[in-house]
Design an enzyme around this catalytic site. Structure first.
Site, short mmCIF file in Angstrom:
data_model
loop_
_atom_site.label_atom_id
_atom_site.label_comp_id
_atom_site.label_asym_id
_atom_site.label_seq_id
_atom_site.Cartn_x
_atom_site.Cartn_y
_atom_site.Cartn_z
CG HIS A 187 -36.21 22.73 17.03
ND1 HIS A 187 -36.14 22.35 15.53
CD2 HIS A 187 -37.02 21.69 17.42
CE1 HIS A 187 -36.69 21.27 15.36
NE2 HIS A 187 -37.06 20.56 16.40
CB CYS B 212 -37.65 17.57 14.01
SG CYS B 212 -39.09 17.99 15.47
CB CYS C 270 -36.20 22.18 26.51
SG CYS C 270 -36.43 20.91 28.00
CB SER C 271 -35.18 23.00 21.22
OG SER C 271 -35.84 22.03 21.07
#
Length: 398
Positions: A347, A83, A216-217
């Site tokens: 994301h 990430c 939460c993404s």
């Protein structure tokens, strides 16, 4: 002595739910890269090298993405750092310029993701071969391994530990989601632009307690890009009015501290983040007290709280109070994730770090429109990936 480095152009696509748009990663990368070049007012022919970041595409996808901008034969480096991929591509581009090898380098990040939660990183050879097997092993030794999505599970267990150790409440965690969803309503490029009450965030579906869906993404498709230039390039092309200086940048990886405690708080990256922040403060001569606006890696609400502590915004255990007091939104001491953050902006793994960079450049130029942080001059970006890497970047508008 390293040369000064500047961001002279940034661009990004809107972030979108996977498979919701009829586009290919090459299309989104071309859109973001062309936007960054247009923002700088230069042609692709001036770009000397390119660092292209992605996680879920095939090898040399970076070339496929960059070829949409032009076939000039420049070196293209494919970057994958989980990430933290986007910020790693940015750091590579900056190093080429800072080291005097180039005057103009493109950093590009993109991702075309599969719907659904991220897995554990286990491949065909099984969990033992996963790059994050040691991280999940620490979690399993203390908390077991549940049937919930692995990334939500390891961060959810970090949240449980924080609650047990410091008295952090479920409401304080949820307030991160409330804030970031609210911020995203002013961001036309965000994947989600809906505002939610505290009760709605707490009442959304539990992913891994105490984390609910709205903390939460999501998985996302999208791309972002930045043009990194030397001081000479800025001067020769008259880009002083566009330039934002990178005055500090550091990447750290896991050390023994990440695993020694057996705590998910450490294994998800807090020690890495703290070390990277300290290195950047030392490089720049600035501290967190000098920062106005922050884009940080809120993959889950708990990680925003952990990062407050790692960046030195508060003492360990005080981050829940910081968000509850409104210190990290408009009118507070800092504005954190004015873009909506990963939780609401989205994301797409390879693009995230460069999207943070784009948001900060717009903020420091005063171009962020309805989400503008008043008087912003210093911005900080924080991007992490399990496995692990933490990148902190400090930007200043000259």
């Amino acid at each position: 002595m390293a040369q000064k480095t500047y961001l002279v152009g940034v661009g990004m696509t809107g972030f979108a739910k996977p498979q919701s748009r009829d586009w290919h990663y090459g299309d989104m990368a071309k859109e973001a890269g062309a936007a960054a070049l247009a923002d700088a007012g230069i042609g692709y022919g001036l770009v000397e090298q390119a660092a292209a970041g992605f996680c879920q595409q095939q090898s040399t996808a970076g070339q496929r993405a960059v070829y949409g901008l032009g076939l000039t034969g420049i070196p293209v480096y494919n970057v994958n750092n989980n990430c933290a991929t986007g910020s790693t591509a940015l750091m590579m581009a900056r190093q080429f310029v800072a080291g005097g090898l180039n005057d103009c380098v493109l950093a590009l990040g993109f991702e075309q993701m599969r719907p659904g939660a991220l897995g554990s990183g286990a491949g065909a050879e099984g969990f033992a071969a996963s790059p994050v097997a040691r991280h999940y092993g620490v979690m399993a030794a203390r908390h077991g391994f549940a049937a919930t999505p692995p990334t939500a599970q390891i961060f959810g267990n970090a949240a449980r530990e924080h609650m047990e150790r410091y008295g952090t409440t479920a409401e304080q965690l949820a307030l991160v989601g409330v804030k970031n969803h609210r911020h995203s309503t002013a961001n036309p490029r965000a994947q989600f632009r809906d505002e939610y009450t505290l009760e709605q965030v707490l009442g959304s579906r539990t992913i891994h307690a105490p984390l609910t869906k709205l903390q939460c993404s999501p998985t996302s498709d999208g791309a972002a890009a930045a043009v990194v230039a030397s001081e000479r390039f800025v001067r020769e092309h008259g880009l002083e009015d566009r330039a934002v200086e990178i005055i500090g940048q550091a990447m750290t990886t896991d050390t023994e501290e990440s695993f020694a405690s057996g705590s998910c708080i450490d294994v998800v990256g807090k020690p890495m983040s703290r070390a990277a922040a300290r290195a950047v403060y030392a490089q720049s001569g600035l501290g967190i007290e000098d920062v106005d606006v922050i884009e940080l890696h809120d993959c889950f609400s708990v990680n925003e709280l952990l990062t407050y502590e790692a960046l030195g915004m508060c003492a360990d255990g005080e981050s829940g109070k910081l968000v509850a007091e409104g210190a990290t939104t408009h009118g507070g001491r800092w504005v954190v994730n004015p873009s909506g953050g990963l939780i609401s902006k989205g994301h797409p793994l390879g693009a995230t770090g460069l999207a943070q960079c784009a948001e900060l450049v717009w903020q420091l130029r005063g171009e962020a429109e309805g989400r503008q942080v008043a008087g912003a001059r210093v911005g900080l970006a924080h991007n992490i990936g399990l496995g692990g890497a933490a990148v902190v970047t400090l930007l200043v508008r000259p």
